[in-house]
Motif scaffolding. Structure first.
Motif, mmCIF file in Angstrom:
data_model
loop_
_atom_site.group_PDB
_atom_site.id
_atom_site.type_symbol
_atom_site.label_atom_id
_atom_site.label_comp_id
_atom_site.label_asym_id
_atom_site.label_seq_id
_atom_site.Cartn_x
_atom_site.Cartn_y
_atom_site.Cartn_z
ATOM 1 N N LEU A 75 0.848 -1.195 0.000
ATOM 2 C CA LEU A 75 0.000 0.000 0.000
ATOM 3 C C LEU A 75 0.879 1.239 0.000
ATOM 4 N N ARG A 105 -6.566 0.737 -0.093
ATOM 5 C CA ARG A 105 -6.529 -0.274 0.972
ATOM 6 C C ARG A 105 -7.747 -1.209 0.863
ATOM 7 N N ALA A 123 -7.302 -3.595 -1.941
ATOM 8 C CA ALA A 123 -6.367 -4.680 -1.594
ATOM 9 C C ALA A 123 -7.092 -5.740 -0.772
ATOM 10 N N THR A 179 -1.570 -7.110 3.749
ATOM 11 C CA THR A 179 -1.007 -5.881 3.166
ATOM 12 C C THR A 179 0.209 -5.407 3.960
#
Ligand code: NAD
Ligand code: UDP
Length: 388
Positions: A251, A298, A301, A321
Motif C-alpha cells: 500500500l 486499501r 487490496a 497488506t
C-alpha cells in the motif's frame, strides 16, 4: 457473429466502416478489437509495435473475421505509412501512449513525447484529411480535487461539488513541476486542448475519452512472467502479482487514495456507442467510469485478497497488506490523485450509457483469468533455482 440489421441510437442502420486503431495491441485495444470483430461488420487497421494481446484475433487466418482485421507493426514516432492508413480509414482511434504511473516520474521525457509529441501527427492527418478522430485521454487530466485543499475536518469535503469531476466544469489541478508524476496529465491536457482547437478552428470531427481506471483481463503484465521483473505496472497487475506469489500487497503511502474502478467490458460498450453514433459523440469529451465502484486502495487490496482466495481456493495471508512509502515504491517526484468520481451526466444524456458491473463481480472474473493464466507459470518461476 456480425449482424447486418444493427441500428444506431436514432434507429438508422449502421454502415460498415474502416477503423484505423492506433495502440490496438494494448489492453483497451485488444478488448475493442474483440468487440468490433464479434459484434459488428467494421474493418480494423490495427497499428501497434506489439500484437501479443491480439494474437488470438489474428490467427488462424481461417477465423470468421480474418478479412476484417489487418495488423500493421508500426511505431508512430517515425513511420511514413501512418498517414496512408489514416486516409484509408473512415475513423481513427488513438490509444497509443505510455500510461503507467511508474514511468511518469522516472521517464518524464518519454512520457511527454509519447502522450503529446507522438500524438500530434495523428491529429494533424485527421484534420487535414477530414477524418473523424476518437482520442484517448485520461481522468488524470483532472489531477487533484478542489476538496483535498480544504482542512481535513471541513464539512465541505462531503459536498460533491468539491470532488465530483465534470467534463465541462471541473478545473485541472496538478502539482508543482518537480512532482514529475504530472508530466503525463499535463501532456494529455495539452493534446486535448489541441484536438479541441482543431475542432473549433478547422472543423475536425472529434471525440475525447477520459477513462477512469478501466480494469480487466490482459491489463499490463505480470513482472518476471510476461514483463520485466523490475517493472511496475498499474495497481491491478501489481496486486495480482503479489497474490499469485503469496506476498503481501504493497500500500503506497497508506493506501488512502480513492479510485472508482470500471469493468473493461462495460467501458467498451460506451466506446462502441461513440463509434457508431458520431452525431451524438462528435465535439464531446466523455468521462467513462463507474461512480458506484469507489474504494480506497486499501479497501481494493482487502477485497482482492478475499476474491483471490475464493477463486484460487488458497487461504488468505495472515497479514495481507504492507505499507510502503511512495518514494521507496515509485522514486522521487511521485504524487497522487486523491479521489476520482466521474460525473456521468454528459455520457448518459448523449449516449444513454451506464456502467453495470459491481467491483466484486469484476474482480471475480478478472482474478479468475489471472489465476488461470499465470498461477502455473509463477509456480515454475519460483521453483527454478536462481542462476549464480
Ligand atoms: P496499454 O499500454 O495497454 O496500450 C497502449 C498501446 O499503445 C500499447 O500496446 C503500446 O504498444 C502502444 N503504443 C505506445 N506507443 C506506441 C507507438 N509509438 N507506436 C505504436 N504503438 C504504440 O494502455 P491502455 O490501458 O490500453 O490505454 C490506452 C489509452 O487509454 C492510453 O492513451 C491511456 O493513456 C488511456 N487511459 C487508459 C486508462 C485505463 O484505465 N486503462 C486510464 C486512463 C487513460
Ligand atoms: N498503488 C499501490 N500499490 C501498488 C500499486 C499502486 O498502493 O502496488 C496505488 C497508487 O499509489 C495509486 C493507486 O494505487 O494511489 C492506483 O494506481 P495505478 O497505478 O493503478 O494508477 P492511477 O490510478 O494512479 O492512474
Amino acid at each position: 457473429m456480425a449482424s447486418s440489421t444493427r441500428v444506431d441510437l436514432d434507429g438508422n442502420p449502421i454502415k460498415a466502416m474502416t477503423i484505423c486503431m492506433i495502440g490496438a495491441g494494448g489492453f483497451i485495444g485488444s478488448h475493442l478489437c474483440e468487440k468490433l470483430l464479434s459484434e459488428t461488420s467494421h474493418k480494423i487497421l490495427a497499428v501497434d509495435v506489439y500484437n501479443d494481446k491480439i494474437k488470438h484475433l489474428l490467427e488462424p487466418a481461417t477465423m470468421d473475421w480474418a478479412d476484417r482485421i489487418q495488423f500493421h507493426r508500426i511505431n508512430i514516432k517515425h513511420d511514413s505509412r501512418l498517414e496512408g492508413l489514416i486516409k484509408m480509414a473512415d475513423l481513427t482511434i488513438n490509444l497509443a501512449a505510455i500510461c503507467t504511473p511508474a514511468d511518469y516520474n522516472t521517464r518524464p521525457l518519454d512520457t511527454i513525447y509519447s502522450n503529446f509529441i507522438d500524438a500530434l501527427p495523428v491529429v494533424k492527418y485527421c484534420s487535414e484529411n477530414s477524418k473523424r478522430l476518437i482520442h484517448f485521454s485520461t481522468c488524470e487530466v483532472y489531477g487533484k480535487t478542489i476538496g483535498c485543499f480544504l482542512p481535513k475536518d471541513s464539512p465541505l469535503r462531503q459536498d460533491p461539488s468539491y470532488y465530483v469531476l465534470k467534463e465541462d466544469e471541473s478545473p485541472c489541478i496538478f502539482g508543482p513541476i518537480d512532482k514529475q508524476r504530472w508530466s503525463y496529465a499535463c501532456a494529455k491536457q495539452l493534446i486535448e486542448r489541441l484536438v479541441y482547437a482543431e475542432g473549433a478552428e478547422n472543423g475536425l470531427e472529434f471525440t475525447i475519452v477520459r477513462p477512469f481506471n478501466w480494469i480487466g483481463p490482459r491489463m499490463d503484465f505480470i513482472p518476471g512472467i510476461d514483463g520485466p521483473s523490475e517493472g511496475v505496472p498499474r495497481v491491478l497487475a501489481c496486486f495480482s502479482n503479489n497474490l499469485l506469489r503469496r506476498e503481501p500487497l504493497k500500500l503506497v503511502d497508506g493506501g488512502e487514495s480513492q479510485r472508482t474502478f470500471i469493468y473493461i467490458k462495460d467501458a467498451i460498450e460506451a466506446v462502441l456507442l461513440m463509434i457508431e453514433n458520431p452525431g451524438r459523440a462528435n465535439g464531446h469529451i466523455f468521462n467513462v467510469g463507474n461512480p458506484n465502484n469507489e474504494v480506497t486502495v486499501r479497501q481494493l487490496a482487502e477485497m482482492m485478497s478475499k476474491v483471490y482466495s475464493k477463486v484460487s481456493g488458497e487461504s488468505e495471508l495472515e497479514s495481507p497488506t504492507v505499507d510502503v512509502s511512495s518514494k521507496e515504491f515509485y522514486g522521487e517526484g511521485y504524487d497522487d490523485s486523491d479521489k476520482r468520481i466521474p460525473d456521468m451526466t454528459i455520457i448518459n444524456k448523449q449516449l444513454g450509457w451506464d456502467p453495470k458491473t459491481s467491483l466484486w463481480d469484476l474482480l471475480e472474473s478478472t482474478l479468475t483469468y489471472q489465476h488461470r493464466t499465470y498461477a502455473e507459470a509463477i509456480k515454475q518461476a519460483i521453483s527454478k533455482p536462481v542462476a549464480s
